[in-house]
Design a protein around this motif. Sequence first.
Motif, PDB file in Angstrom:
ATOM      1  N   THR A  54      30.468  47.778  42.593  1.00  0.00           N
ATOM      2  CA  THR A  54      31.823  47.320  42.017  1.00  0.00           C
ATOM      3  C   THR A  54      32.513  48.531  41.201  1.00  0.00           C
TER       4      THR A  54
ATOM      5  N   PRO B 237      34.386  42.644  42.017  1.00  0.00           N
ATOM      6  CA  PRO B 237      32.905  42.229  42.058  1.00  0.00           C
ATOM      7  C   PRO B 237      32.474  41.741  43.433  1.00  0.00           C
TER       8      PRO B 237
ATOM      9  N   ARG C 153      30.980  42.696  34.749  1.00  0.00           N
ATOM     10  CA  ARG C 153      29.673  42.511  35.889  1.00  0.00           C
ATOM     11  C   ARG C 153      28.642  42.792  35.069  1.00  0.00           C
TER      12      ARG C 153
END
Length: 425
Positions: free
Chosen positions: A359, A350, A148
Motif C-alpha cells: 500500500t 489498500p 492500514r
Amino acid sequence: MTAILQTPHDTGPIPVYVEREAAAPAEHRAKGTALILLGVVLIAVNLRLSVSATGALLHRLDGSLRLGSGVESFLTAVWPLAFAVGGISGAWLARRFTAGTVITWAVGALVAGQVVHSLHDTPALVFGSILAGLGIALANVLLPVVVRQYFPDRVGSVTGLYAMVLSGGAAFAALASVPVADHLNNVDAGLAVWVIPAVIGLAAWIAARPQRAAHPTNAAAVEPAAHLPLRQLAHSRLAWAMAALFGLQSMGAYVIMGWLPTILSDSGMSAGKAGVVLSTIFFIGIPLNYAVPHFGARMRDRRPLLIGLTLASLIGFTGLIVAPVSLVWLWAFIFSFGMAIFPLVLALFPVRGGTAQGTAALSTFAQSIGYLIASAAPLGFGLLHDATGSWTVPLLIVVVSTALQGLVGLYVASPRRGTVLTGAR
C-alpha cells in the motif's frame, strides 16, 4: 523498525512503519486508537484548506498583486505539482523515520507554507504554496499507510471518515475565505486564517505519539523487512493503471478547485457567490465521501459505482459549457457526486496494494505520477483560455480526460484484478 501484523486473510507478515516504543496494556488500547483516529481526522481536515482558499481568492489575488495569467495559471497547478514531487519521497522517509514522524514534519511544513504564502508578495505566495503542497503531499501518501496499520479491519470506513472531513475542510475554506478577506479588508487574511486549524492538527498528532507507539501493531519488533522498490512497480500494469486513474480524476478535481470560481466570475457571477458554489460542491460531498468508500469496500465489483461517479463529472463539465450560470446549482449538485470518486480511489490503494508494504509503495507511485499528470490540467486550462479567449476548449479537453478516467477505472476496479504483489490479471 517494523512490526508483524497478521490477519486471517494474509499469506505472510505485513511490514509497517512504526514508532519505537513499548506496547500499551490492553485496557488502554481503545483509548489509544481513538486518539490516533482523532489525529488522522484533524490532519485530514487541513489537506485541502489552502488549495480551496487559493481557488476562491484567485481573482482577488490577481487584482491585488497583479499576478498575470502565467502566475495565476501556475498557482492552480502548483498544488498537484508539489504533491507529485513531495509524494515520491514518502515511503523512503517512512522507512527511515516512521510514518508518524514524517507526518509530523509534513504538517509542520504545511503550517510554515501557509504562513509564507499569506504574506503580501507574489514570490512568497508561490514559494509558500510549494512548501505547503510538499507537506500535504507527504500526508496524502502516508495517511493510507497509517490507516492500514492502525485500522486494518476498518480501512473503508476510516478512509471514508478522513475523506469526509477533508471535503468538509475544503468546503468551509471555499465558503469562508472571501468573507474573511472582505471583513478584514485584506485578501491575505483569507489565506492566513487557515494556519490556525493546521497548528491544531499538528498539536493533536504530536499528542497522540505515545498512543501510536504503544499500539499493539508495534508490540513485536523485528529486523526491518525489505521494502517494495518503486522500480518493481514500474513493471506492473496495475500500478500504472492506478497512477493513470488517480491522475485523471485529479485533473478534473483541480480544475474545479482552481478555476470554477473564475469561470463563474467571468460569466457574470460575483466572487463571493462563486465561492459559495464551490463550497456547496464540497458540503454536499461530505456524506458522499464517507459513504462511497464505506460501501465500495463491501462491493465485490466496484465498476458500476466508479462509472456512475465518472458520468456525474461528465455531465457537470458539459453543463459548464452549455449553461455555466443559469443552471449552476444543478451542476454543483452533480459535481459533488463526481468528485466523490477521490475517496473511492483512495480506498483502492489498500485493496490493490495487498499489504501495508504494498500500500505504501503503490500510494507513493500512483499519487506521485498521478499528481504529475494532473498538474498539467490546471496550468494548461488557464493557458488555453488565454489562447482561445473562451472556456469552451479547455472544458472540452477535461470532458475527454474524464471519459478516459472511466475507461481506466473499468480496468482497475474489475474484480479479476489482483494486487501489485501478485500481479494483475
